[in-house]
Enzyme design. Structure first.
Site, PDB file in Angstrom:
ATOM      1  N   MET A  40    -106.596   9.807-136.254  1.00  0.00           N
ATOM      2  CA  MET A  40    -105.704   8.825-135.614  1.00  0.00           C
ATOM      3  C   MET A  40    -104.534   9.609-135.034  1.00  0.00           C
ATOM      4  SD  MET A  40    -106.008   5.849-138.462  1.00  0.00           S
ATOM      5  CE  MET A  40    -106.558   6.987-139.704  1.00  0.00           C
TER       6      MET A  40
ATOM      7  N   SER B 123    -112.168   5.863-148.483  1.00  0.00           N
ATOM      8  CA  SER B 123    -111.015   6.478-147.803  1.00  0.00           C
ATOM      9  C   SER B 123    -109.994   6.914-148.837  1.00  0.00           C
ATOM     10  CB  SER B 123    -110.377   5.467-146.859  1.00  0.00           C
ATOM     11  OG  SER B 123    -109.087   5.911-146.508  1.00  0.00           O
TER      12      SER B 123
ATOM     13  N   MET C  29    -103.316  11.149-139.662  1.00  0.00           N
ATOM     14  CA  MET C  29    -102.357  10.389-138.829  1.00  0.00           C
ATOM     15  C   MET C  29    -101.235  11.308-138.387  1.00  0.00           C
ATOM     16  SD  MET C  29    -102.005   6.982-141.132  1.00  0.00           S
ATOM     17  CE  MET C  29    -103.437   6.130-141.775  1.00  0.00           C
TER      18      MET C  29
ATOM     19  N   ASP D  25    -114.121   0.093-140.530  1.00  0.00           N
ATOM     20  CA  ASP D  25    -112.981   0.627-141.293  1.00  0.00           C
ATOM     21  C   ASP D  25    -111.819  -0.370-141.255  1.00  0.00           C
ATOM     22  OD1 ASP D  25    -111.009   2.205-142.413  1.00  0.00           O
ATOM     23  OD2 ASP D  25    -111.028   3.742-140.841  1.00  0.00           O
TER      24      ASP D  25
ATOM     25  N   HIS E 127    -111.296  11.020-139.738  1.00  0.00           N
ATOM     26  CA  HIS E 127    -110.910   9.983-138.766  1.00  0.00           C
ATOM     27  C   HIS E 127    -109.567  10.396-138.185  1.00  0.00           C
ATOM     28  CE1 HIS E 127    -109.664   5.443-138.298  1.00  0.00           C
ATOM     29  NE2 HIS E 127    -109.789   6.048-137.133  1.00  0.00           N
TER      30      HIS E 127
ATOM     31  N   ASP F 216    -108.480  10.284-143.534  1.00  0.00           N
ATOM     32  CA  ASP F 216    -107.663   9.674-142.473  1.00  0.00           C
ATOM     33  C   ASP F 216    -106.510  10.581-142.069  1.00  0.00           C
ATOM     34  OD1 ASP F 216    -108.749   6.970-141.965  1.00  0.00           O
ATOM     35  OD2 ASP F 216    -108.331   6.666-144.097  1.00  0.00           O
TER      36      ASP F 216
ATOM     37  N   HIS G 268    -114.039   9.731-146.651  1.00  0.00           N
ATOM     38  CA  HIS G 268    -113.362   9.367-145.393  1.00  0.00           C
ATOM     39  C   HIS G 268    -111.934   9.908-145.463  1.00  0.00           C
ATOM     40  CE1 HIS G 268    -112.844   6.937-141.742  1.00  0.00           C
ATOM     41  NE2 HIS G 268    -111.654   6.586-142.220  1.00  0.00           N
TER      42      HIS G 268
ATOM     43  N   MET H  36    -112.733  -0.356-135.620  1.00  0.00           N
ATOM     44  CA  MET H  36    -111.598  -0.603-136.518  1.00  0.00           C
ATOM     45  C   MET H  36    -111.472  -2.107-136.745  1.00  0.00           C
ATOM     46  SD  MET H  36    -110.297   2.160-137.635  1.00  0.00           S
ATOM     47  CE  MET H  36    -108.927   1.379-138.505  1.00  0.00           C
TER      48      MET H  36
HETATM   49  C1  DX5 Z   1    -106.447   2.689-141.678  1.00  0.00           C
HETATM   50  C2  DX5 Z   1    -107.424   3.756-142.097  1.00  0.00           C
HETATM   51  C3  DX5 Z   1    -108.389   3.291-143.112  1.00  0.00           C
HETATM   52  C4  DX5 Z   1    -107.775   2.834-144.422  1.00  0.00           C
HETATM   53  C5  DX5 Z   1    -108.629   1.694-144.902  1.00  0.00           C
HETATM   54  O1  DX5 Z   1    -105.809   3.017-140.511  1.00  0.00           O
HETATM   55  O2  DX5 Z   1    -108.171   4.236-140.990  1.00  0.00           O
HETATM   56  O3  DX5 Z   1    -109.423   4.230-143.346  1.00  0.00           O
HETATM   57  O4  DX5 Z   1    -107.700   3.811-145.408  1.00  0.00           O
HETATM   58  O5  DX5 Z   1    -108.034   1.127-146.012  1.00  0.00           O
HETATM   59  P1  DX5 Z   1    -108.483  -0.281-146.593  1.00  0.00           P
HETATM   60  O6  DX5 Z   1    -109.948  -0.169-146.917  1.00  0.00           O
HETATM   61  O7  DX5 Z   1    -107.622  -0.452-147.793  1.00  0.00           O
HETATM   62  O8  DX5 Z   1    -108.230  -1.301-145.521  1.00  0.00           O
HETATM   63 ZN    ZN Z   2    -110.015   5.493-141.378  1.00  0.00          ZN
END
Ligand code: DX5
Ligand code: ZN
Length: 220
Positions: free
Chosen positions: A68, A8, A37, A175, A66, A35, A33, A137
């Site tokens: 979110m 990620s 948001m 994740d 991903h 992310d 990956h 998650m």
């Molecule tokens: C959190 C993200 C993850 C995050 C994971 O909401 O969806 O993908 O980057 O980070 P680590 O591996 O550090 O928990």
């Molecule tokens: Zn993620």
């Protein structure tokens, strides 16, 4: 099943993002990956289309987005146009999840469905056939570097059993809070796509990736 590492980039050093992503590819990681948001579904805001466009052809890795975000259907076409190969949406964020999965497929991408830690995996039952991947998650979504929630193990086991009972060999992605020290627990429980942010990007990216890949190879 094929075991996949999906570093990620949320934990990357953005001054040298391209170089670091290349290190993950050299180390053997098959996915990036990504992310996304929106500051609504989760409290924070990360990055979006322009960043995705600029990393799209950097490596040959699959881009695993991903989302979110609330009502991700608003943004799906844009993210696929910018280069996402897989779009994972949250069960909790969609008004019409079946239509959203259809929309992802019609855009030519693979569809993932994710559940937050407090959402039981039984809710995924109506989508087992339709979606390509399921994301459990293992932390409350929104931030990297959190601690793995141990209750996730039972959810992964249960979901793998639900798929096995139907003869379906589909990807289970995990994740949040995954490190070299606990990755075997999620693999044993039935996960096969491993997201790791801080465990890859903090320290030597190449070494961290290679160490994960060595562990994953033993599970092939
Ligand atoms: C959190 C993200 C993850 C995050 C994971 O909401 O969806 O993908 O980057 O980070 P680590 O591996 O550090 O928990
Ligand atoms: Zn993620």
């Amino acid at each position: 099943m094929k075991k996949i590492l999906a570093p990620s980039i949320l934990s990357a050093d953005f001054k040298i993002l391209g170089e670091q992503i290349r290190e993950t590819e050299k180390g053997g990681a098959q996915y990036i990956h990504f992310d996304i948001m929106d500051g609504m579904f989760v409290p924070s805001i990360s990055f979006g289309m322009p960043v995705l466009s600029s990393i799209k052809n950097l490596t040959g890795q699959t881009i695993d987005a991903h989302l979110m975000v609330t009502e991700p259907v608003r943004l799906m076409e844009d993210f696929v146009k910018c280069g996402a190969d897989i779009l994972t949406v949250h069960y909790e964020a969609c008004t019409d999840l079946k239509a959203d999965i259809d929309c992802i497929h019609s855009l030519g991408a693979k569809a993932g469905v994710s559940v937050k830690p407090e959402t039981p995996v039984d809710v995924l039952e109506p989508y087992l056939d339709q979606a390509d991947m399921f994301l459990v998650m293992c932390v409350v979504p929104g931030f990297g570097g959190q601690t793995f929630l141990p209750g996730s193990i039972e959810k992964i086991r249960q979901l793998r059993a639900m798929l096995d009972a139907r003869g379906m060999e589909k990807d289970i992605e995990v994740d949040g809070g995954i490190h070299h020290s606990n990755v075997t627990q999620v693999l044993d429980a039935g996960a096969n796509v491993i997201v790791a942010g801080s465990a890859v990007y903090h320290g030597s990216v190449r070494d961290n990736t290679e160490r994960f890949m060595e562990i994953l190879k033993d599970y092939e």
